[in-house]
Design a protein around this motif. Structure first.
Motif, PDB file in Angstrom:
ATOM      1  N   THR A  49       1.056 -10.239   3.522  1.00  0.00           N
ATOM      2  CA  THR A  49       0.640 -11.071   4.627  1.00  0.00           C
ATOM      3  C   THR A  49      -0.210 -10.252   5.577  1.00  0.00           C
ATOM      4  O   THR A  49      -0.089  -9.020   5.630  1.00  0.00           O
ATOM      5  N   ILE A  50      -1.061 -10.935   6.318  1.00  0.00           N
ATOM      6  CA  ILE A  50      -1.931 -10.276   7.276  1.00  0.00           C
ATOM      7  C   ILE A  50      -1.924 -11.080   8.568  1.00  0.00           C
ATOM      8  O   ILE A  50      -1.920 -12.309   8.548  1.00  0.00           O
ATOM      9  N   SER A  51      -1.907 -10.382   9.682  1.00  0.00           N
ATOM     10  CA  SER A  51      -1.829 -11.044  10.972  1.00  0.00           C
ATOM     11  C   SER A  51      -3.140 -11.737  11.318  1.00  0.00           C
ATOM     12  O   SER A  51      -4.188 -11.475  10.733  1.00  0.00           O
ATOM     13  N   TRP A  52      -3.050 -12.596  12.292  1.00  0.00           N
ATOM     14  CA  TRP A  52      -4.231 -13.274  12.801  1.00  0.00           C
ATOM     15  C   TRP A  52      -5.304 -12.256  13.202  1.00  0.00           C
ATOM     16  O   TRP A  52      -6.471 -12.411  12.880  1.00  0.00           O
ATOM     17  N   SER A  53      -4.895 -11.220  13.863  1.00  0.00           N
ATOM     18  CA  SER A  53      -5.830 -10.213  14.341  1.00  0.00           C
ATOM     19  C   SER A  53      -6.373  -9.336  13.218  1.00  0.00           C
ATOM     20  O   SER A  53      -7.394  -8.673  13.384  1.00  0.00           O
ATOM     21  N   GLY A  54      -5.656  -9.329  12.083  1.00  0.00           N
ATOM     22  CA  GLY A  54      -6.037  -8.438  10.994  1.00  0.00           C
ATOM     23  C   GLY A  54      -5.495  -7.038  11.146  1.00  0.00           C
ATOM     24  O   GLY A  54      -5.640  -6.204  10.253  1.00  0.00           O
ATOM     25  N   ARG A  55      -4.825  -6.793  12.261  1.00  0.00           N
ATOM     26  CA  ARG A  55      -4.364  -5.435  12.529  1.00  0.00           C
ATOM     27  C   ARG A  55      -3.095  -5.083  11.758  1.00  0.00           C
ATOM     28  O   ARG A  55      -2.849  -3.922  11.445  1.00  0.00           O
ATOM     29  N   SER A  56      -2.306  -6.087  11.468  1.00  0.00           N
ATOM     30  CA  SER A  56      -1.018  -5.830  10.803  1.00  0.00           C
ATOM     31  C   SER A  56      -1.003  -6.426   9.411  1.00  0.00           C
ATOM     32  O   SER A  56      -1.494  -7.544   9.187  1.00  0.00           O
ATOM     33  N   THR A  57      -0.428  -5.677   8.484  1.00  0.00           N
ATOM     34  CA  THR A  57      -0.216  -6.177   7.126  1.00  0.00           C
ATOM     35  C   THR A  57       1.194  -5.810   6.681  1.00  0.00           C
ATOM     36  O   THR A  57       1.808  -4.884   7.212  1.00  0.00           O
ATOM     37  N   LEU A  58       1.681  -6.534   5.703  1.00  0.00           N
ATOM     38  CA  LEU A  58       3.007  -6.285   5.163  1.00  0.00           C
ATOM     39  C   LEU A  58       2.963  -6.610   3.680  1.00  0.00           C
ATOM     40  O   LEU A  58       2.368  -7.620   3.292  1.00  0.00           O
ATOM     41  N   TYR A  59       3.575  -5.748   2.857  1.00  0.00           N
ATOM     42  CA  TYR A  59       3.545  -5.934   1.414  1.00  0.00           C
ATOM     43  C   TYR A  59       4.951  -5.892   0.828  1.00  0.00           C
ATOM     44  O   TYR A  59       5.818  -5.167   1.310  1.00  0.00           O
ATOM     45  N   ALA A  60       5.128  -6.639  -0.238  1.00  0.00           N
ATOM     46  CA  ALA A  60       6.355  -6.505  -1.005  1.00  0.00           C
ATOM     47  C   ALA A  60       6.305  -5.198  -1.789  1.00  0.00           C
ATOM     48  O   ALA A  60       5.232  -4.739  -2.191  1.00  0.00           O
ATOM     49  N   ASP A  61       7.456  -4.622  -2.012  1.00  0.00           N
ATOM     50  CA  ASP A  61       7.512  -3.362  -2.751  1.00  0.00           C
ATOM     51  C   ASP A  61       6.915  -3.500  -4.153  1.00  0.00           C
ATOM     52  O   ASP A  61       6.333  -2.547  -4.675  1.00  0.00           O
ATOM     53  N   SER A  62       7.041  -4.678  -4.724  1.00  0.00           N
ATOM     54  CA  SER A  62       6.574  -4.883  -6.102  1.00  0.00           C
ATOM     55  C   SER A  62       5.061  -4.795  -6.247  1.00  0.00           C
ATOM     56  O   SER A  62       4.551  -4.594  -7.359  1.00  0.00           O
ATOM     57  N   VAL A  63       4.343  -4.944  -5.130  1.00  0.00           N
ATOM     58  CA  VAL A  63       2.874  -4.926  -5.219  1.00  0.00           C
ATOM     59  C   VAL A  63       2.253  -3.838  -4.354  1.00  0.00           C
ATOM     60  O   VAL A  63       1.024  -3.647  -4.401  1.00  0.00           O
ATOM     61  N   LYS A  64       3.055  -3.152  -3.598  1.00  0.00           N
ATOM     62  CA  LYS A  64       2.524  -2.129  -2.697  1.00  0.00           C
ATOM     63  C   LYS A  64       1.794  -1.057  -3.499  1.00  0.00           C
ATOM     64  O   LYS A  64       2.286  -0.565  -4.505  1.00  0.00           O
ATOM     65  N   GLY A  65       0.589  -0.745  -3.059  1.00  0.00           N
ATOM     66  CA  GLY A  65      -0.220   0.244  -3.760  1.00  0.00           C
ATOM     67  C   GLY A  65      -1.115  -0.352  -4.835  1.00  0.00           C
ATOM     68  O   GLY A  65      -2.051   0.306  -5.306  1.00  0.00           O
ATOM     69  N   ARG A  66      -0.844  -1.585  -5.228  1.00  0.00           N
ATOM     70  CA  ARG A  66      -1.675  -2.256  -6.238  1.00  0.00           C
ATOM     71  C   ARG A  66      -2.476  -3.414  -5.649  1.00  0.00           C
ATOM     72  O   ARG A  66      -3.599  -3.677  -6.065  1.00  0.00           O
ATOM     73  N   PHE A  67      -1.888  -4.119  -4.696  1.00  0.00           N
ATOM     74  CA  PHE A  67      -2.524  -5.275  -4.079  1.00  0.00           C
ATOM     75  C   PHE A  67      -2.952  -4.928  -2.652  1.00  0.00           C
ATOM     76  O   PHE A  67      -2.255  -4.189  -1.952  1.00  0.00           O
ATOM     77  N   THR A  68      -4.073  -5.508  -2.239  1.00  0.00           N
ATOM     78  CA  THR A  68      -4.553  -5.315  -0.880  1.00  0.00           C
ATOM     79  C   THR A  68      -4.961  -6.659  -0.298  1.00  0.00           C
ATOM     80  O   THR A  68      -5.749  -7.384  -0.904  1.00  0.00           O
ATOM     81  N   ILE A  69      -4.426  -6.962   0.866  1.00  0.00           N
ATOM     82  CA  ILE A  69      -4.777  -8.190   1.552  1.00  0.00           C
ATOM     83  C   ILE A  69      -5.789  -7.873   2.646  1.00  0.00           C
ATOM     84  O   ILE A  69      -5.702  -6.824   3.299  1.00  0.00           O
TER      85      ILE A  69
END
Length: 128
Positions: A49-69
């Protein structure tokens, strides 16, 4: 808000896809946007997920390092770059929008219940 996810398809393991989420109804500002997926017989899974501002992101462990939002508010679009895809990534991928007050513009949540609007989904199939 009318979300439309696109960019899915068939790819070999190790390959990449970029999903797009666009809002045909209005601007994406004031919304945090998240990506989820659901495979047959499994529960819906939070991915990123990515915040409205774009400043914050959060990833599930299963995709961290492979997926980029990422997001481009000028184009009313949010993207999910998926690299090093695995057969277990096969699922229908959904984007969702979570309305945020300006004071919460940096906030993100992985809780699907927080999201107010959902797109129709795009199929991603990863062959081994």
């Amino acid at each position: 808000v009318q979300l439309q996810a696109s960019g899915g398809g068939l790819v070999q393991a190790g390959g990449s896809l970029r999903l797009s989420c666009a809002d045909s109804g209005r601007t994406f500002t004031s919304y945090a946007v998240g990506w989820f997926r659901q495979a047959p017989g499994k529960e819906r899974e939070f991915l990123a997920t990515i915040s409205w501002s774009g400043r914050s992101t959060l990833y599930a462990d299963s995709v961290k390092g492979r997926f980029t939002i990422s997001r481009d508010n000028a184009r009313n679009a949010v993207y999910l770059q998926m690299n090093s895809l695995k057969p277990e990534d096969t699922a229908v991928y959904y984007c969702a929008a979570d309305w945020k007050d300006y004071s919460d513009r940096h906030d993100v949540s992985q809780d699907a219940r927080q999201y107010d609007y959902w797109g129709q989904g795009t199929q991603v199939t990863v062959s081994s």
